[in-house]
Scaffold this motif. Structure first.
Motif, PDB file in Angstrom:
ATOM      1  N   SER A   1       0.795  -1.239   0.000  1.00 44.70           N
ATOM      2  CA  SER A   1       0.000   0.000   0.000  1.00 44.70           C
ATOM      3  C   SER A   1       0.824   1.285   0.000  1.00 44.70           C
ATOM      4  N   ILE A   2       0.919   1.887  -1.190  1.00 43.76           N
ATOM      5  CA  ILE A   2       1.542   3.212  -1.287  1.00 43.76           C
ATOM      6  C   ILE A   2       0.619   4.247  -0.635  1.00 43.76           C
ATOM      7  N   ALA A   3      -0.694   4.006  -0.682  1.00 46.58           N
ATOM      8  CA  ALA A   3      -1.644   4.941  -0.045  1.00 46.58           C
ATOM      9  C   ALA A   3      -1.385   5.022   1.457  1.00 46.58           C
ATOM     10  N   ILE A   4      -1.098   3.901   2.086  1.00 44.13           N
ATOM     11  CA  ILE A   4      -0.826   3.916   3.530  1.00 44.13           C
ATOM     12  C   ILE A   4       0.534   4.574   3.791  1.00 44.13           C
ATOM     13  N   LEU A   5       1.537   4.288   2.966  1.00 40.53           N
ATOM     14  CA  LEU A   5       2.829   4.979   3.117  1.00 40.53           C
ATOM     15  C   LEU A   5       2.642   6.490   2.988  1.00 40.53           C
ATOM     16  N   ASP A   6       1.886   6.918   1.978  1.00 47.29           N
ATOM     17  CA  ASP A   6       1.676   8.360   1.800  1.00 47.29           C
ATOM     18  C   ASP A   6       0.974   8.968   3.011  1.00 47.29           C
ATOM     19  N   ALA A   7       0.011   8.235   3.585  1.00 45.86           N
ATOM     20  CA  ALA A   7      -0.696   8.740   4.768  1.00 45.86           C
ATOM     21  C   ALA A   7       0.267   8.879   5.949  1.00 45.86           C
ATOM     22  N   ILE A   8       1.153   7.897   6.105  1.00 48.21           N
ATOM     23  CA  ILE A   8       2.134   7.969   7.202  1.00 48.21           C
ATOM     24  C   ILE A   8       3.023   9.199   7.017  1.00 48.21           C
ATOM     25  N   LYS A   9       3.413   9.436   5.740  1.00 48.43           N
ATOM     26  CA  LYS A   9       4.291  10.582   5.467  1.00 48.43           C
ATOM     27  C   LYS A   9       3.537  11.910   5.565  1.00 48.43           C
ATOM     28  N   ALA A  10       2.215  11.848   5.366  1.00 46.79           N
ATOM     29  CA  ALA A  10       1.403  13.078   5.366  1.00 46.79           C
ATOM     30  C   ALA A  10       1.143  13.602   6.773  1.00 46.79           C
ATOM     31  N   ILE A  11       1.293  12.752   7.776  1.00 44.23           N
ATOM     32  CA  ILE A  11       0.992  13.171   9.151  1.00 44.23           C
ATOM     33  C   ILE A  11       2.296  13.333   9.938  1.00 44.23           C
ATOM     34  N   ARG A  12       2.210  14.131  10.989  1.00 43.09           N
ATOM     35  CA  ARG A  12       3.393  14.307  11.843  1.00 43.09           C
ATOM     36  C   ARG A  12       3.420  13.275  12.971  1.00 43.09           C
ATOM     37  N   THR A  13       2.290  12.643  13.231  1.00 45.57           N
ATOM     38  CA  THR A  13       2.202  11.645  14.309  1.00 45.57           C
ATOM     39  C   THR A  13       3.159  10.483  14.006  1.00 45.57           C
ATOM     40  N   PRO A  14       4.030  10.138  14.947  1.00 49.71           N
ATOM     41  CA  PRO A  14       4.947   9.016  14.669  1.00 49.71           C
ATOM     42  C   PRO A  14       4.222   7.675  14.602  1.00 49.71           C
ATOM     43  N   VAL A  15       4.631   6.869  13.630  1.00 49.78           N
ATOM     44  CA  VAL A  15       4.013   5.552  13.414  1.00 49.78           C
ATOM     45  C   VAL A  15       5.063   4.465  13.690  1.00 49.78           C
ATOM     46  N   ILE A  16       4.690   3.504  14.490  1.00 53.05           N
ATOM     47  CA  ILE A  16       5.548   2.340  14.762  1.00 53.05           C
ATOM     48  C   ILE A  16       4.927   1.128  14.069  1.00 53.05           C
ATOM     49  N   GLU A  17       5.713   0.488  13.219  1.00 52.81           N
ATOM     50  CA  GLU A  17       5.255  -0.699  12.478  1.00 52.81           C
ATOM     51  C   GLU A  17       5.294  -1.914  13.412  1.00 52.81           C
ATOM     52  N   VAL A  18       4.232  -2.692  13.381  1.00 57.64           N
ATOM     53  CA  VAL A  18       4.134  -3.870  14.262  1.00 57.64           C
ATOM     54  C   VAL A  18       3.761  -5.103  13.426  1.00 57.64           C
ATOM     55  N   HIS A  19       4.403  -6.221  13.721  1.00 47.56           N
ATOM     56  CA  HIS A  19       3.982  -7.508  13.152  1.00 47.56           C
ATOM     57  C   HIS A  19       4.113  -8.597  14.205  1.00 47.56           C
ATOM     58  N   LEU A  20       3.169  -9.507  14.194  1.00 46.92           N
ATOM     59  CA  LEU A  20       3.253 -10.674  15.085  1.00 46.92           C
ATOM     60  C   LEU A  20       4.377 -11.592  14.633  1.00 46.92           C
TER      61      LEU A  20
END
Ligand code: DQA
Length: 145
Positions: free
Chosen positions: A85-104
């Motif tokens: 998802s490039i749309a999700i990457l763009d959303a992460i880059k569009a916001i200033r809120t830090p995002v932590i990637e999580v996987h089980l």
């Protein structure tokens, strides 16, 4: 004063945790994980906003919402959208809120199509391969931001 909020956003098929390929993802349900996170969040002085959707656009909208609500951080398990998802990457880059990637699981030790992470191109940190504990470790990282 209101406690800082951490959004915990979960992508497709994670509603089936507990039943879904338990040999890979473990036997905890998403509700079990929400319970663990709420307990740990209370100790850390945080609030949790836990969501799950099978639809990419919901995850994009909720990333925008996290910023609008001045969330402290987002823990994001975008599941299969991680790898597409490039749309999700763009959303992460569009916001200033830090995002932590999580996987089980640890996608790097699995099929090669899981080795690309668009989420990882925008996230400030990642926690993977620890089962349900990945979420707890990610929450502890969020508390330190
Ligand atoms: C996952 C890993 C992804 O590759 C997969 O598509 C998932 C779950 C994990 O938590 O291990 O749905 O994000």
């Amino acid at each position: 004063m209101a406690k800082p909020v951490v959004y915990v956003l979960n992508g497709p098929n994670l509603n089936l945790l507990g039943l879904r390929e338990p040999e890979i993802y473990g036997s905890d349900t998403l509700d079990d994980i929400a319970g663990m996170l709420e307990d740990r969040a209370r100790e850390l002085g945080l609030d949790i906003e836990m969501r799950q959707s099978n639809h990419e656009g919901h995850l994009v909208d909720w990333l925008h919402e996290a910023q609008a609500e001045e969330a402290k951080a987002v823990l994001l398990n975008a599941a299969a959208y991680t790898h597409t998802s490039i749309a999700i990457l763009d959303a992460i880059k569009a916001i200033r809120t830090p995002v932590i990637e999580v996987h089980l699981s640890d996608p790097m030790t699995r099929e090669s199509f899981r080795h690309v992470s668009y989420v990882g191109m925008g996230a400030v940190a990642e926690v993977k391969g620890l089962g349900a504990r990945s979420y707890l470790v990610a929450l502890e990282k969020a508390a330190e931001l």
